[in-house]
Structure formats: structure tokens, C-alpha cells
Design an enzyme around this catalytic site. Structure first.
Site, PDB file in Angstrom:
ATOM      1  CD  GLU A  79     -14.181  12.914  11.200  1.00 63.10           C
ATOM      2  OE1 GLU A  79     -14.236  11.815  10.610  1.00 63.10           O
ATOM      3  OE2 GLU A  79     -14.704  13.099  12.313  1.00 63.10           O
ATOM      4  CD  GLN A 119     -13.774  11.065  20.794  1.00 62.92           C
ATOM      5  OE1 GLN A 119     -14.085  12.245  20.880  1.00 62.92           O
ATOM      6  NE2 GLN A 119     -14.426  10.202  20.026  1.00 62.92           N
ATOM      7  CE  LYS A 162     -15.723  20.405  25.427  1.00 71.12           C
ATOM      8  NZ  LYS A 162     -16.487  19.182  25.705  1.00 71.12           N
ATOM      9  CG  MET A 205      -3.123   2.395 -12.739  1.00 69.34           C
ATOM     10  SD  MET A 205      -2.825   2.565 -14.506  1.00 69.34           S
ATOM     11  CE  MET A 205      -3.229   4.284 -14.793  1.00 69.34           C
TER      12      MET A 205
HETATM   13  C1  LIG Z   1      -6.214   4.905  -1.225  1.00 69.06           C
HETATM   14  C2  LIG Z   1      -5.552   4.159  -2.313  1.00 69.06           C
HETATM   15  N1  LIG Z   1      -5.370   2.815  -2.214  1.00 69.06           N
HETATM   16  C3  LIG Z   1      -4.769   2.141  -3.209  1.00 69.06           C
HETATM   17  C4  LIG Z   1      -4.317   2.780  -4.334  1.00 69.06           C
HETATM   18  C5  LIG Z   1      -3.633   1.993  -5.437  1.00 69.06           C
HETATM   19  N2  LIG Z   1      -4.436   2.078  -6.694  1.00 69.06           N
HETATM   20  C6  LIG Z   1      -4.147   2.935  -7.671  1.00 69.06           C
HETATM   21  S1  LIG Z   1      -5.242   2.882  -8.939  1.00 69.06           S
HETATM   22  C7  LIG Z   1      -6.101   1.634  -8.186  1.00 69.06           C
HETATM   23  C8  LIG Z   1      -7.332   1.048  -8.841  1.00 69.06           C
HETATM   24  C9  LIG Z   1      -8.410   2.041  -9.013  1.00 69.06           C
HETATM   25  O1  LIG Z   1      -9.545   1.370  -9.464  1.00 69.06           O
HETATM   26  P1  LIG Z   1     -10.765   2.206 -10.013  1.00 69.06           P
HETATM   27  O2  LIG Z   1     -11.094   3.306  -9.098  1.00 69.06           O
HETATM   28  O3  LIG Z   1     -11.870   1.291 -10.365  1.00 69.06           O
HETATM   29  O4  LIG Z   1     -10.163   2.902 -11.322  1.00 69.06           O
HETATM   30  P2  LIG Z   1      -9.712   2.242 -12.715  1.00 69.06           P
HETATM   31  O5  LIG Z   1      -8.227   2.126 -12.695  1.00 69.06           O
HETATM   32  O6  LIG Z   1     -10.397   0.925 -12.839  1.00 69.06           O
HETATM   33  O7  LIG Z   1     -10.167   3.223 -13.736  1.00 69.06           O
HETATM   34  C10 LIG Z   1      -5.524   1.306  -6.965  1.00 69.06           C
HETATM   35  C11 LIG Z   1      -6.004   0.240  -6.088  1.00 69.06           C
HETATM   36  C12 LIG Z   1      -4.496   4.177  -4.378  1.00 69.06           C
HETATM   37  N3  LIG Z   1      -4.056   4.913  -5.409  1.00 69.06           N
HETATM   38  N4  LIG Z   1      -5.124   4.831  -3.386  1.00 69.06           N
END
Ligand SMILES: Cc1ncc(C[n+]2csc(CCOP(=O)(O)OP(=O)(O)O)c2C)c(N)n1
Ligand SMILES: [Mg+2]
Lengths: 186, 584
Positions: B52, B115, B164, B482
Site C-alpha cells: 500500500e 482488521q 463495509k 548520505m
Molecule cells: C524511510 C527512511 N529511513 C531512513 C532515512 C534516513 N536516510 C536518509 S538518506 C539514507 C541513505 C540512503 O542510501 P541510498 O539509498 O543508498 O542513497 P545514497 O545516499 O547512498 O545515494 C538514509 C538511511 C530516510 N530518509 N528514509
């Protein structure tokens, strides 16, 4: 967090704002909020205050126009002028909110609250409580040989003052309605 | 003539009457009557998702690339809770969505039925508005109101929870024209007195800047056209937030690039040094302002926004204008034209000279490599090889998202879909599917990170089922890049749980789903591989193995003002103090 002394409730500011210690003074404001009388509206309003870290000093709500489906919520809140502006804007943009008025700045307003105070005692203290109640124009709405329930209407300050006087005389329980307020004049 | 029908049929009828063509959904017990009605008709297309959350992001991609509201249909309980992340994402980025959830029958509400979840309670702070419909007679009107609220004023997600028994019961259908919507009519025209003050500011500004945001895109293509006309006629520099890319064209003469935490040096310094700032449909987000106290300290600010609560929320503005960006810009342009289209040309020319000096710093420069693919290079090649194509871009969240924003150029609005406010990893892939549904013949590319992409990879099934040729361009650094960057700069290089262990073989993964997989690790193969991806008529997972430890610059560290920006590795020693590290 505490080492840096970041105060809680910085939600109206950016996460970057480490809160200015010389921030403008906070004041108390009474807001009248006219809402659609439908389920969940009160929860939405209260959720706004808790979610964004605003204060609620008192809140009252009741339907005021049955045919028009309107309820009136009276909220007493505190904050800096910027926070109060933000609260009003946040309330105004809610879909079921019809109108928001800041009775503290929009001109003179009357504010009333009702308090019920149970005072238990005998002898001198009991007589003194009754005498003070008369001065405050509080009514006796229940009495036993060792207690009174007083009903008092007035500003929150008046009820505070009355409660302060009753405390040494045997105040044992109190219920307050919160503030209802209307602008003066037509 | 009134028509009597079941609640389930009303749902389908209301969607038709609202011009809905596509619904993204997933069935379950509490919505079976509605699914029955969907089965019996051919006007509305239902896209069966795999989760979803995917449905909501698809609806967001659909909405953002078309300007129309996205529609989601899910069941009660877990169906509704799975949708929550997407709903908050849409709330943060002002995307119009209508989410329909099934609910246990009214007589079971409150009994912890199978649910049952308090969907209305859970989504109250996640929606612009939500409704529980307890009476079939109120259902069709509520649905029309839902569309009205989602798309009027500042757009956003709304939710209608339908028990429902309400779906089974019959009542009279209320057509859209008879639904009561007048109680919600946000103001669109700006206050003429404030518009005059803004025009006066434009006439006398010495170091002006237009700071534009997603509000311009939400105001429709006409608003973007008016913005272009005004920016070009004044000759003022124009920057934009992440959400506003494409409103003013990247190829336009007055474009100075994106601003913000990873924005361009020239854009951020121009924001810092300007004397007049015209904010159109942006909200002084913390990614933009940096330290509030030092944000653009010498400017007078005008702020055009449809949402009064955005004005003076974090930054005080001298000229607040509540209204629709398109309407207000047109009024500004008209009044400024009527008064002779004056600007302080000489001063503005001097301002441009300063901006050109900043631009000469070439803040996006990176050290090229012949051995590994630099992620910036990969995005730059993607840009070069797809420029001029009928192209839509979505992204996930992380470094790759910022590189995409820096190195891809958008000349049109509605071509760039990214999760800005919530920063939701897992947004980009389903969003790309939603975009492709709306634009079947366009080239739709999701610029992804490997970690984000895995968060909603189950939607590969959806892409295959509906033959959607979405391109998943994964900048695979085998890192939560990041996060790794922040740990390097803020947490003493302690890389706590920020690498992607046990990654799948993306080529085999693609093949397992019946899609095409491409793997590329040598810079010399990159162009050919990208062309192979573009030419392939079907979904592609492009596993682009890039430099693992590249950092994304420029960067304004947390808690720093715009003029303390880091340009590259050499700048990063000990720059972020304890105060900065507590901020996100
Ligand atoms: C749902 C979610 N969980 C955690 C984060 C924290 N977060 C921000 S960027 C990141 C890493 C992303 O890694 P990737 O998709 O490989 O991208 P990259 O930075 O390596 O290009 C995380 C864990 C987030 N933004 N969203
Ligand atoms: Mg990564």
C-alpha cells in the site's frame, strides 16, 4: 540535548534555531474558534496544539448553533506574538474551522469561568467561608453539617483568588469549566 | 433525477464524475464491495500494487506529473496503516491525493474487530482532512468534498474511511454539482496594497532574487509561465528549492541553480547577500535557511503563499501576500508593467557581476576518475544523453537525490518528482510507476540509491504486470551514502551501520522479475550502457557501481549560515561543532 540547553517545544521554529534566550515575552491570549460541529474536529484542534508544541491553558467547547452545525471552542493559550500569530494561522487553515478571533487583541471582551468548590469544616472556619463566599458572590449549591459546595462565576483570576482564600478554610475539591468569552459591544 | 445505488457503486460513480481515470489500490475484506463495482466497469483503471505504501507514492507521482489528484484505494487495518508513510509524504510536499480506506462495519467499530484500526485517528495529523462516513446517504457528497479539499488552496492528501455496511447499503447519489463545498474556499487573489509594496520593492531593488518553490508548480503551468515572464522581464536572478525545479527553466538566462543545504554556491550566496528577496511558493524550510539568525540578514522579504500559516512561520517577512502564486504573479506583472516596468538596471548589473564571480568558483566540480564511475559523472552523462527527450525524473532519498537535483536540468514544471519534506526512502520507484501510468510514451527514470530502492522493490511486480518501461538508474555505492557522509563529517568517521551488506545481484533480480538488468562499473562503458537502458522497451534495473566514498558538495553544515558553505573535501576538517551535530 540538555547540555546545549535546547528548550523543548521548538516546533514553531526551524530545527536550526537554538532558541534565543532574549526571545520576546510570552503573553496569554483567548481565542474564539467557530468550527463545524462534526466528529473529530475537537481532536484535530487539540492535535494541532500538542503536535506543534503549543500551550493550552484552558479549552471549552459546546455547540452554539444547532441548526447551523456550529460549535464554539474557546482556547486560552500562551506564546510569543509570533507563536500566537502562527497558532491563529494554523487554526484558520483547518478545513472545518469557520472563523478564529483573538479576543485579547481584537478589542475588549468579557471572560467568564464557573468553578465549583467543596469546602469542609466546622465552627469558625465554616462561618468565615460563608462570609467570604458572600463577598465573592458565590452561591451555596449544596450543604451538609460539615461542608459546602460553592458555585462561583467570574474571571479565572477571581476564581483563583477565591480558591486561595478557601484553601486554609478546608477546600478539599474543586472543578472548573475553563473560560468562555465574548467580545464586548455589538 | 436522483439515482439510488449502493455505497460501493457510489464510490465508483463519484470517481467517474470527478474525472478519475486511474486508481492505485490493493484489495481486502473491508473494500470487497467496492472491488466488485470496479470489476463491473471499464471506465476506471485499477493498478494493483504490491504494497500500500507503493500505491500512495504511485498516486503522488501521477499527481505531481499531471496536476490532477491521485487516487488510492486500500483496505482497513493493515491496508490503511501501510499507506500512512505515503500520506505524510504527500502532506509535507502538498500533493493532492484522495485516499479511500475500507473500515469494519459501523456496528463493529470500537470492538477491536478483525482488521480494525482507528484509521481516522491515525491519519488525522497526516491528512489535510479526513472523514469517517457512517451513513450511505452522506457518502457521495463527502467524496466530492474530499476532491474539492484535496485540490483547493494548498493541495494535500485527504482520506475517506468507509465502513463495509455503508458500502452495501443504498441511498440517493449526490452529483458533484450539488455537493456542498462553499465552506472551504481559500483566498486566491493577493491583497492589492501588498502587491503594490512588492512592485515598489522590485523597482528599487539593487540586489534582488526570486526564491521559488513547489507552490509555483502546484499553482499550475500558467503560474510557471507567468514566473518566467516576470523573471525575464525584470532580469533578476532566480533560484529554486528542490521542490520547485522546472518552474523557471534551467536553461533560462536568469537561472542561478538550486539553493539549500546542497544547493549551488552562487544561489546560496545570492540569498545571503540580496537586499530584496521575493519568495514565491516556498516555505523557508530548514534545508534552505540554515541558521535562522544569519539567514539573508540584509534583505527585505516578500512572501507569496496560498497558506497563511507558511508566512512568518520561521522567517519574518515585510510583505506577506496570501494567494495563489499564479494569480499574484500575474497581478504583480500587470501592476509593474502599468507603472513602466522600472528596475534599477545599473545596480542589478553590478549584482549579476558578483553572482558571476561566485559562479566561476564552479562549485559542482568533482575529481574525475578513469577507473571508477563518479556518481556525479553518471548523472551528468544521464543528463547529456537524455536532454531534449520527453523525460520525467523521480528520485529516492540520499546523496543520489542531491546529485540528481544538481546535475539534471529541468526546463518544464511537473517533470521532477522527489520526496522533499519527508525525505522518504522508497518513494522514487513507485513514483516512477505512477508517472509512467500517466505518461505511457515518455521516458521515466528513477535516479536511485541501492538502499532506498530496496525499500519498495516489490513494485517490480507492478511494473512488469502493467508493462511499464520505467528505468531504475541505481547509483550503487554499497553504502547508505548520505548517512555515511554525515558520520564522516559529524561523528568522527564512525560508520555505524551505514553500509549495504548482502546486496542482491541486481541483474539477476531484474531477470527474476522478467525485466532487463544492466550492470556497469567501468566509466568507458557508461554511455553505451545508458543508451542500452533508454532503448530497451521495458523496465530496466541499471546497477551503476559508483565510487563508494564520494561526498556530496557543496554542503551547508547543520547550524551554519549560507556563507559558511563547504565546497569540497579540503574544507571539511572540524567544521561542524557540537551544536550542529544535534540538528538533523
Ligand atoms: C524511510 C527512511 N529511513 C531512513 C532515512 C534516513 N536516510 C536518509 S538518506 C539514507 C541513505 C540512503 O542510501 P541510498 O539509498 O543508498 O542513497 P545514497 O545516499 O547512498 O545515494 C538514509 C538511511 C530516510 N530518509 N528514509
Ligand atoms: Mg547508496
Amino acid at each position: 540535548m540538555s547540555a546545549l540547553n535546547i528548550r523543548r517545544g521548538a516546533s514553531s521554529q526551524s530545527a536550526y534555531d537554538l532558541r534565543d534566550p532574549n526571545a520576546p515575552v510570552t503573553g496569554s491570549h483567548t481565542l474564539a474558534v467557530i468550527v463545524e460541529n462534526e466528529p473529530g474536529v475537537l481532536a484535530r484542534v487539540i492535535g494541532l496544539f500538542s503536535g506543534r508544541g503549543y500551550n493550552i491553558e484552558s479549552l471549552t467547547v459546546a455547540e452554539v448553533d444547532h441548526a447551523g452545525h456550529r460549535s464554539r471552542i474557546t482556547i486560552v493559550t500562551t506564546g510569543t506574538p509570533q507563536v500566537i500569530e502562527q497558532i491563529k494561522a494554523q487554526l484558520e487553515r483547518m478545513v472545518p474551522v469557520h472563523m478564529v478571533r483573538d479576543l485579547t487583541v481584537d478589542g475588549p471582551a468579557v471572560q467568564r469561568e464557573l468553578g465549583l468548590l467543596k469546602v469542609a469544616g466546622r465552627g469558625e472556619a465554616r462561618i468565615e467561608a460563608l462570609r467570604l463566599a458572600e463577598i465573592f458572590r458565590a452561591n451555596v449549591v449544596d450543604s451538609t453539617l460539615e461542608s459546602f459546595v460553592f458555585e462561583i462565576t467570574g474571571t479565572p483570576e477571581k476564581i483563583d483568588a477565591f480558591a486561595d482564600l478557601m484553601r486554609p478554610l478546608g477546600l478539599c475539591e474543586m472543578a472548573r469549566t475553563g473560560v468562555a468569552a465574548l467580545a464586548r459591544g455589538a | 433525477m436522483t439515482q439510488t445505488m449502493t455505497g460501493a457503486k457510489m464510490v465508483v460513480q463519484a470517481l467517474k464524475d470527478q474525472g478519475v481515470e486511474v486508481v492505485f489500490g490493493y484489495p481486502g475484506g473491508a473494500v470487497l464491495p467496492i472491488y466488485d463495482e470496479l470489476f463491473l466497469q471499464n471506465d476506471i483503471r485499477h493498478i494493483l500494487v504490491r504494497h500500500e505504501q507503493g500505491a500512495v507514492h504511485m498516486a503522488e507521482g501521477y499527481a505531481r506529473s499531471t496536476g490532477k489528484p491521485g487516487v488510492v484505494l486500500v483496505t482497513s487495518g493493515p491496508g490503511a496503516t501501510n499507506a500512512v508513510t505515503g500520506i505524510v509524504d504527500a502532506l509535507m510536499d502538498s500533493i493532492p491525493l484522495v485516499v479511500l480506506t475500507g473500515q469494519v462495519p459501523t456496528f463493529m467499530i470500537g470492538t477491536d474487530g478483525f482488521q480494525e484500526a482507528d484509521t481516522i485517528g491515525i491519519t488525522r495529523p497526516c491528512t489535510k482532512m479526513n472523514w469517517l462516513v457512517k451513513d450511505t446517504a452522506r457518502l457521495s457528497e463527502t467524496l466530492h468534498q474530499a476532491f474539492h479539499v484535496a485540490t483547493s488552496g494548498r493541495p494535500g492528501p485527504v482520506l475517506v474511511d468507509i465502513p463495509k455496511d455503508v458500502q452495501f447499503a443504498t441511498a440517493d447519489y449526490t452529483p458533484p454539482g450539488r455537493a456542498r463545498t462553499d465552506h472551504y474556499r481559500p483566498k486566491r487573489e493577493g491583497d492589492p496594497a501588498q502587491i503594490l509594496r512588492l512592485v515598489e520593492m522590485i523597482e528599487t531593488a539593487e540586489r534582488p532574487i526570486f526564491y521559488t518553490g513547489g507552490g509555483v508548480i502546484n499553482a499550475g503551468p500558467e503560474a510557471s509561465r507567468t514566473l518566467r515572464e516576470l523573471v525575464d522581464a525584470t532580469g533578476f536572478p532566480c533560484t529554486s528549492t528542490l521542490m520547485g525545479l522546472g518552474a523557471y527553466p534551467a536553461s533560462g538566462a536568469n537561472w542561478i541553480g538550486m539553493l539549500g543545504m546542497h544547493g549551488l554556491y552562487e544561489a546560496n550566496l545570492a540569498m545571503h547577500g540580496c537586499d530584496v528577496m521575493v519568495n514565491v511558493g516556498a516555505r523557508f524550510d530548514d534545508r534552505i535557511t540554515g541558521r535562522i539568525k544569519d539567514f539573508s540578514p540584509h534583505s527585505r522579504k516578500a512572501h507569496i503563499d496560498i497558506d497563511p500559516s507558511s508566512i512568518n512561520k520561521v522567517i519574518r517577512t515585510e510583505v506577506p501576500i496570501v494567494g495563489d502564486a499564479g494569480h499574484v504573479l500575474r497581478a504583480v506583472l500587470a501592476l509593474w508593467t502599468e507603472r513602466g516596468r522600472r528596475t534599477n538596471r545599473e545596480a542589478v548589473a553590478g549584482w549579476w557581476a558578483r553572482i558571476r564571480e561566485w559562479r566561476a568558483v564552479d562549485c559542482l566540480a568533482f575529481r574525475p576518475s578513469e577507473r571508477t564511475i563518479k556518481p556525479q559523472h553518471a548523472v551528468a552523462r544521464l543528463e547529456a544523453l537524455t536532454r531534449g527527450m520527453d523525460r520525467y525524473i523521480t528520485t529516492e532519498v540520499g546523496q543520489h537525490q542531491m546529485w540528481a537535483a544538481q546535475f539534471l536540468h529541468f526546463d518544464e514544471p511537473n517533470r521532477w518528482m522527489t520526496s522533499g519534506g519527508l525525505g522518504t526512502m522508497g518513494y522514487g520507484f513507485p513514483a516512477s510507476i505512477g508517472v509512467q501510468i500517466a505518461h505511457p510514451d515518455a521516458l521515466v527514470i528513477n535516479v536511485a540509491g541501492e538502499a532506498s530502492w530496496l525499500m519498495n522493490m516489490q513494485e517490480m511486480g507492478t511494473a512488469i504486470q502493467y508493462r511499464l518501461p520505467v528505468k531504475q538508474f541505481i547509483l550503487n555505492n554499497e553504502r547508505l551514502g548520505m548517512v555515511r557522509q554525515w558520520q564522516e563529517l559529524l561523528h568522527g568517521e564512525r560508520y555505524s551501520h551505514s553500509w549495504s551488506e548482502a546486496l542482491p545481484d541486481f541483474v539477476k533480480l531484474a531477470e527474476a522479475f522478467g525485466a532487463k538488468g544492466i550492470h556497469c562499473r567501468d566509466p568507458r562503458d557508461l554511455d553505451d550502457a545508458i543508451m542500452e537502458m533508454i532503448r530497451h522497451d521495458g523496465p530496466v534495473i541499471f546497477d551503476c557501481l559508483v565510487e563508494k566514498h564520494e561526498n556530496c558538495f557543496p554542503m551547508i553544515p547543520s547550524g551554519k549560515p549560507h556563507n559558511e558553505m563547504l565546497l569540497g573535501e579540503a574544507d571539511t576538517q572540524g567544521v561542524i561543532d557540537a551544536k550542529g551535530s544535534v540538528l538533523v
